[in-house]
Design a protein around this motif. Structure first.
Motif, PDB file in Angstrom:
ATOM      1  N   ALA A 140       2.235 -14.695  22.582  1.00  0.00           N
ATOM      2  CA  ALA A 140       2.569 -16.122  22.732  1.00  0.00           C
ATOM      3  C   ALA A 140       4.078 -16.293  22.792  1.00  0.00           C
ATOM      4  O   ALA A 140       4.810 -15.774  21.933  1.00  0.00           O
ATOM      5  N   PRO A 141       4.595 -17.022  23.782  1.00  0.00           N
ATOM      6  CA  PRO A 141       6.052 -17.238  23.861  1.00  0.00           C
ATOM      7  C   PRO A 141       6.527 -18.185  22.748  1.00  0.00           C
ATOM      8  O   PRO A 141       5.759 -19.006  22.235  1.00  0.00           O
ATOM      9  N   GLN A 142       7.800 -18.062  22.394  1.00  0.00           N
ATOM     10  CA  GLN A 142       8.368 -18.874  21.313  1.00  0.00           C
ATOM     11  C   GLN A 142       9.662 -19.543  21.798  1.00  0.00           C
ATOM     12  O   GLN A 142      10.326 -19.055  22.713  1.00  0.00           O
ATOM     13  N   TRP A 143      10.006 -20.666  21.139  1.00  0.00           N
ATOM     14  CA  TRP A 143      11.270 -21.368  21.422  1.00  0.00           C
ATOM     15  C   TRP A 143      12.402 -20.716  20.644  1.00  0.00           C
ATOM     16  O   TRP A 143      12.252 -20.390  19.477  1.00  0.00           O
ATOM     17  N   TYR A 144      13.519 -20.516  21.320  1.00  0.00           N
ATOM     18  CA  TYR A 144      14.708 -19.947  20.675  1.00  0.00           C
ATOM     19  C   TYR A 144      15.896 -20.861  20.973  1.00  0.00           C
ATOM     20  O   TYR A 144      16.091 -21.273  22.128  1.00  0.00           O
ATOM     21  N   ARG A 145      16.683 -21.180  19.910  1.00  0.00           N
ATOM     22  CA  ARG A 145      17.899 -21.980  20.092  1.00  0.00           C
ATOM     23  C   ARG A 145      18.965 -21.152  20.798  1.00  0.00           C
ATOM     24  O   ARG A 145      19.149 -19.963  20.501  1.00  0.00           O
ATOM     25  N   LEU A 146      19.660 -21.797  21.712  1.00  0.00           N
ATOM     26  CA  LEU A 146      20.737 -21.116  22.422  1.00  0.00           C
ATOM     27  C   LEU A 146      21.990 -21.057  21.542  1.00  0.00           C
ATOM     28  O   LEU A 146      22.225 -21.932  20.712  1.00  0.00           O
ATOM     29  N   GLU A 147      22.767 -19.999  21.737  1.00  0.00           N
ATOM     30  CA  GLU A 147      24.026 -19.806  21.000  1.00  0.00           C
ATOM     31  C   GLU A 147      25.163 -19.662  21.996  1.00  0.00           C
ATOM     32  O   GLU A 147      24.956 -19.262  23.142  1.00  0.00           O
ATOM     33  N   ASP A 148      26.374 -19.962  21.504  1.00  0.00           N
ATOM     34  CA  ASP A 148      27.538 -19.691  22.355  1.00  0.00           C
ATOM     35  C   ASP A 148      27.987 -18.257  22.133  1.00  0.00           C
ATOM     36  O   ASP A 148      27.343 -17.490  21.411  1.00  0.00           O
ATOM     37  N   ARG A 149      29.112 -17.874  22.741  1.00  0.00           N
ATOM     38  CA  ARG A 149      29.553 -16.483  22.658  1.00  0.00           C
ATOM     39  C   ARG A 149      29.982 -16.088  21.255  1.00  0.00           C
ATOM     40  O   ARG A 149      30.057 -14.901  20.933  1.00  0.00           O
ATOM     41  N   LYS A 150      30.246 -17.100  20.393  1.00  0.00           N
ATOM     42  CA  LYS A 150      30.648 -16.813  19.013  1.00  0.00           C
ATOM     43  C   LYS A 150      29.451 -16.745  18.069  1.00  0.00           C
ATOM     44  O   LYS A 150      29.611 -16.506  16.873  1.00  0.00           O
ATOM     45  N   GLU A 152      27.387 -19.358  17.489  1.00  0.00           N
ATOM     46  CA  GLU A 152      27.071 -20.666  16.925  1.00  0.00           C
ATOM     47  C   GLU A 152      26.072 -21.403  17.807  1.00  0.00           C
ATOM     48  O   GLU A 152      26.076 -21.279  19.033  1.00  0.00           O
ATOM     49  N   LYS A 153      25.186 -22.179  17.159  1.00  0.00           N
ATOM     50  CA  LYS A 153      24.125 -22.890  17.869  1.00  0.00           C
ATOM     51  C   LYS A 153      24.732 -23.961  18.793  1.00  0.00           C
ATOM     52  O   LYS A 153      25.677 -24.652  18.425  1.00  0.00           O
ATOM     53  N   VAL A 154      24.150 -24.059  19.987  1.00  0.00           N
ATOM     54  CA  VAL A 154      24.565 -25.083  20.939  1.00  0.00           C
ATOM     55  C   VAL A 154      23.330 -25.847  21.376  1.00  0.00           C
ATOM     56  O   VAL A 154      22.192 -25.505  21.028  1.00  0.00           O
ATOM     57  N   LYS A 155      23.552 -26.886  22.159  1.00  0.00           N
ATOM     58  CA  LYS A 155      22.442 -27.705  22.602  1.00  0.00           C
ATOM     59  C   LYS A 155      21.580 -26.930  23.606  1.00  0.00           C
ATOM     60  O   LYS A 155      22.079 -26.255  24.477  1.00  0.00           O
ATOM     61  N   GLY A 156      20.278 -27.070  23.460  1.00  0.00           N
ATOM     62  CA  GLY A 156      19.345 -26.438  24.386  1.00  0.00           C
ATOM     63  C   GLY A 156      18.522 -25.345  23.725  1.00  0.00           C
ATOM     64  O   GLY A 156      18.979 -24.681  22.787  1.00  0.00           O
ATOM     65  N   GLU A 157      17.278 -25.217  24.210  1.00  0.00           N
ATOM     66  CA  GLU A 157      16.373 -24.166  23.730  1.00  0.00           C
ATOM     67  C   GLU A 157      15.725 -23.494  24.938  1.00  0.00           C
ATOM     68  O   GLU A 157      15.592 -24.084  26.005  1.00  0.00           O
ATOM     69  N   ILE A 158      15.316 -22.226  24.733  1.00  0.00           N
ATOM     70  CA  ILE A 158      14.644 -21.465  25.786  1.00  0.00           C
ATOM     71  C   ILE A 158      13.380 -20.832  25.217  1.00  0.00           C
ATOM     72  O   ILE A 158      13.370 -20.354  24.075  1.00  0.00           O
ATOM     73  N   MET A 159      12.314 -20.880  25.988  1.00  0.00           N
ATOM     74  CA  MET A 159      11.040 -20.302  25.551  1.00  0.00           C
ATOM     75  C   MET A 159      10.889 -18.920  26.188  1.00  0.00           C
ATOM     76  O   MET A 159      10.910 -18.762  27.406  1.00  0.00           O
ATOM     77  N   LEU A 160      10.736 -17.916  25.317  1.00  0.00           N
ATOM     78  CA  LEU A 160      10.641 -16.520  25.752  1.00  0.00           C
ATOM     79  C   LEU A 160       9.467 -15.822  25.079  1.00  0.00           C
ATOM     80  O   LEU A 160       9.053 -16.195  23.978  1.00  0.00           O
ATOM     81  N   ALA A 161       8.975 -14.787  25.754  1.00  0.00           N
ATOM     82  CA  ALA A 161       8.048 -13.816  25.152  1.00  0.00           C
ATOM     83  C   ALA A 161       8.620 -12.441  25.455  1.00  0.00           C
ATOM     84  O   ALA A 161       8.862 -12.105  26.621  1.00  0.00           O
ATOM     85  N   ILE A 162       8.862 -11.649  24.417  1.00  0.00           N
ATOM     86  CA  ILE A 162       9.488 -10.331  24.565  1.00  0.00           C
ATOM     87  C   ILE A 162       8.603  -9.307  23.869  1.00  0.00           C
ATOM     88  O   ILE A 162       8.234  -9.488  22.699  1.00  0.00           O
ATOM     89  N   TRP A 163       8.234  -8.249  24.582  1.00  0.00           N
ATOM     90  CA  TRP A 163       7.381  -7.232  23.966  1.00  0.00           C
ATOM     91  C   TRP A 163       7.563  -5.894  24.683  1.00  0.00           C
ATOM     92  O   TRP A 163       8.044  -5.833  25.810  1.00  0.00           O
ATOM     93  N   MET A 164       7.175  -4.820  23.975  1.00  0.00           N
ATOM     94  CA  MET A 164       7.134  -3.478  24.562  1.00  0.00           C
ATOM     95  C   MET A 164       5.701  -3.219  25.003  1.00  0.00           C
ATOM     96  O   MET A 164       4.757  -3.448  24.253  1.00  0.00           O
ATOM     97  N   GLY A 165       5.519  -2.738  26.237  1.00  0.00           N
ATOM     98  CA  GLY A 165       4.188  -2.462  26.764  1.00  0.00           C
ATOM     99  C   GLY A 165       4.223  -1.305  27.750  1.00  0.00           C
ATOM    100  O   GLY A 165       5.218  -0.593  27.860  1.00  0.00           O
ATOM    101  N   THR A 166       3.104  -1.114  28.449  1.00  0.00           N
ATOM    102  CA  THR A 166       2.990  -0.037  29.433  1.00  0.00           C
ATOM    103  C   THR A 166       2.662  -0.638  30.801  1.00  0.00           C
ATOM    104  O   THR A 166       2.580  -1.852  30.953  1.00  0.00           O
TER     105      THR A 166
END
Length: 775
Positions: A140-150, A152-166
């Motif tokens: 299931a994908p999840q929402w992640y808060r975006l960060e700047d290069r330092k 720190e949290k910035v405005k905006g979120e991105i929904m991702l699903a990250i996994w290891m598979g074959t």
């Protein structure tokens, strides 16, 4: 006598890949779904969507896209214009064996004319990524808060699903792959794996019976009427009707091939032959194939009358008519036949068109396309040789295409596919090609042709059930310069039988459906229909997305296998000699017995002959016991490997360059006149020898006819007298005595023989034949 082995470079090699089937333990069932290929680990990133992205333009909007970075590899999604809540739903796959970084970075950027603006990012440690193994449900994908290069949290979120598979993951076929990062734009779709289905093919039978009330323009002559029938680019015509009137009759069958969904109508035109090259159209009708009756057996369908429309030329007005000419037809879609779309010598499917007539499957065939080695450069890119290889496998109606491995001479696909098997006596074809549509024209779908690298055929009946065969097959292609090895492809195959009784019972069934024997089609018809079916299949598959190119389909289906060439003719001649070699060996052995080359063997044969004559009931049991012993004896030397392309059998290792040049010539020829004349003379020379042999066979047959035809009255008198005397002698003499005397005469010692031909042979050679009457 065994044929000499092939050169080692062109031979089959058994391999031992690290596939799942060879290493599955009770505690590790994870490899079972993909157990014929090597496990390839991938890091998957599914970029689903983003929300609340900050505006970067003057208008307060943004044109967002996402970069997925892992070390030196970078995947990019498409961008949206003026959208702060975009949805991408794109998957990126990074090969684990090429990963050198420890951090995965997902960056959201705003597309700009000069320099794209940074909007935020999400960073993930690779060691923290979970592992997913099918058949587990997708992560299931999840929402992640975006960060700047330092950080720190910035405005905006991105929904991702990250996994290891074959590569067994369902996201694998549609994913962007890091090893094809150089491919961009529309060309990405040309490198993905895909499954295709051949169109459902039908034979269309058009029985043209008669026509009525035709209106020819010239009433003073007897019309010479025929019917021309067209479906798509297929056109056939009846003969000119024998009843030269306005009510002609034909009762003639015309056969076509059509594919579902039916796109082209059936068009019939009734024409009158006015002069040598001039025909007058008397009427036409158009029939949609969707409305045509389908039949499953040989029972005739109902006939029907169709009105003929008067042909209207340009500038003419359609006039009202109170009556119309008619044509009487019996049209049906024949579902009881199997529409041949590949060479009959290696068909992959023999089922009839109508699904109601299909038998149940007898097993499953699994193919693992592992890798290729030693591929040679097919094209040039940036001043160096390059190959973008992919595989295509065809069995039955199902075609599979692996993904394209970009710029590699040792590609690793490790993809596994499965087919249902309905007949064990069928062949699967696997071809390797170079993708010519991913650079320089991929965006337009243009570019060059896909080059053939090689082909492998495997007959399923040569495989043992439930055994895994892992071999490296040589990829051989015939070029104008001679046979060339293009590399090797490594495959793993397994046939699993679901019902042994059904499989063995299959050997008693006819090879083709019943209709092929109840209402057989002529060889000329089958050849023409097969050519039309190939054209339809190649056209339909080339219109798929991504297309399976026409040159690929034609190579897999052996479109040009019916074309004559000197090399194949020689190969078939030596095949016949190989078949007859066993009879020749037996004949030589019997001649040695008759001439007492080994006295002990000759004496034993005499004893065996006496026993069989005195006890004739032992003859058949002895023959079958001998065949049984030979079969058991040969079991020790049974073939352990599937068959593969044989350059010696194909006569490709000693072919003359001019014969190869002739084989690759176009049809009709494009060569100079003197070359064509030389080849024609050579063909006449060969045909002259064949003509002589055929004439000699005819002469021997006519001599048999002359025994009782009184063509030579003295010879026939002698033969009739001999038959009368032989009948009396054989009537009063026991058969066993006659058989013993005949056998002892044939097996007599050389001192009782003379070198001149025997009396019966001399008599036969003196009989007349009809060759004297030949011009």
């Amino acid at each position: 006598m065994q044929k000499p082995p092939q050169p080692q470079d062109f031979a089959l090699r058994e391999t031992s890949p690290n596939i799942g089937a060879g290493a599955v333990t009770p505690a590790d069932k994870l490899a079972c779904t993909y157990d014929l290929v090597e496990q390839m680990q991938y890091l998957y990133v599914r970029v689903v969507k983003a929300k609340d992205l900050p505006g970067k333009d003057v208008t307060g909007s943004c044109d967002p896209y996402v970069e997925v970075k892992l070390g030196n590899y970078k995947g990019v999604t498409r961008h949206f214009e003026k959208k702060s809540n975009p949805e991408w739903n794109q998957v990126f796959a990074f090969s684990k064996e090429r990963i050198q970084a420890s951090i995965l970075e997902v960056v959201v950027k705003d597309k700009d004319v000069v320099l794209d603006d940074f909007m935020g990012r999400f960073i993930c440690d690779i060691n923290e990524i979970p592992k997913r193994v099918p058949p587990d449900s997708p992560l299931a994908p999840q929402w992640y808060r975006l960060e700047d290069r330092k950080g720190e949290k910035v405005k905006g979120e991105i929904m991702l699903a990250i996994w290891m598979g074959t590569q067994a993951d369902e996201a694998f076929p549609e994913a962007w792959h890091s090893d094809a990062a150089a491919v961009t734009g529309h060309a990405v779709s040309h490198i993905r794996s895909k499954v295709y289905l051949s169109p459902k093919l039908w034979y269309v039978r058009v029985n043209v019976i008669e026509a009525q009330d035709l209106v020819p323009s010239d009433k003073s002559r007897y019309p010479e009427v025929f019917v021309k029938t067209i479906i798509g680019n297929q056109a056939l015509r009846t003969r000119i009707s024998q009843s030269k009137s306005i009510n002609p009759m034909w009762n003639e069958d015309l056969m076509f091939v059509a594919a579902e969904p039916f796109e082209e109508p059936l068009i019939l035109t009734v024409e009158d032959r006015l002069a040598g090259n001039k025909d007058e159209v008397l009427g036409r009708c158009m029939i949609r194939l969707q409305n045509v009756q389908r039949r499953l057996d040989h029972k005739p369908v109902n006939t029907r009358w169709y009105n003929l429309e008067k042909h209207i030329g340009e500038g003419e007005q359609k006039k009202e008519v109170k009556f119309a000419s008619r044509i009487h037809l019996r049209i049906c879609l024949d579902g009881g036949y199997h529409v041949l779309d590949e060479s009959t010598h290696h068909s992959s499917d023999l089922r009839p068109t109508a699904k109601q007539l299909w038998k149940s499957s007898i097993g499953i065939f699994e193919l693992g396309v592992l890798s290729a080695q030693g591929l040679i450069p097919v094209k040039s890119r940036d001043g160096r040789g390059s190959t973008d290889a992919y595989c295509v496998a065809k069995y039955g109606q199902k075609w599979v295409r692996t993904r394209t491995i970009v710029d590699s001479f040792s590609p690793r696909w490790n993809e596994q596919y499965t087919w249902e098997v309905f007949d064990i006596c069928t062949v699967i074809t696997i071809g390797v090609f170079d993708n010519g549509h991913i650079h320089g024209g991929g965006d337009k779908g243009g570019g060059g042709k896909d080059s053939r690298i090689g082909k492998v055929r495997i007959r399923l009946s040569t495989l043992e059930a439930d055994r895994i065969y892992t071999h490296s097959y040589p990829l051989l292609v015939l070029h104008p310069s001679g046979v060339k090895k293009m590399g090797e492809v490594q495959l793993a195959v397994r046939f699993t039988c679901s019902s042994l009784i059904n499989m063995l019972h299959m050997y008693s069934h006819p090879l083709l459906p019943k209709m092929h024997y109840v209402h057989p089609l002529s060889v000329i018809q089958l050849d023409s229909l097969r050519h039309q079916a190939m054209q339809i299949v190649s056209m339909r598959l080339s219109r798929a997305e991504p297309p399976l190119r026409r040159e690929v389909v034609e190579f897999m289906l052996d479109v040009d296998s019916h074309m004559w060439n000197m090399r194949r003719s020689k190969a078939n001649f030596f095949r016949i000699m190989g078949v007859l070699r066993g009879l020749i060996v037996v004949g030589k052995w019997f001649d040695q017995i008759c001439h007492w080359k080994n006295p002990l063997t000759s004496i034993l044969i005499h004893i065996l002959f006496i026993i069989l004559v005195l006890y004739p009931e032992l003859i058949l049991p002895t023959i079958f016991l001998y065949l049984f012993i030979i079969g058991i004896w040969n079991y020790r030397w049974r073939p352990r490997h599937p068959p593969h392309m044989d350059i010696r059998l194909s006569h490709a290792d000693a072919v003359h360059p001019d014969e190869l040049d002739e084989e690759f010539d176009t049809f009709p020829t494009s060569k100079a006149t003197d070359i064509v004349r030389m080849r024609y003379d050579r063909l006449r020379s060969i045909a002259g020898r064949v003509q002589t042999v055929v004439g000699d066979l005819a002469t021997q047959g006519e001599r048999f006819h002359s025994l009782l035809s009184w063509r030579d009255p003295r010879a026939t008198t002698l033969f009739v007298t001999f038959c009368f005397v032989a009948a009396i002698i054989l009537y009063v003499t026991p058969f066993q005595v006659v058989a013993l005397l005949t056998g002892f005469y044939v097996l007599r010692h050389p001192r009782f023989r003379h070198k001149l031909p025997s009396v019966p042979l001399n008599f036969f050679r003196r009989l007349p034949a009809r060759s004297d009457s030949m011009l």
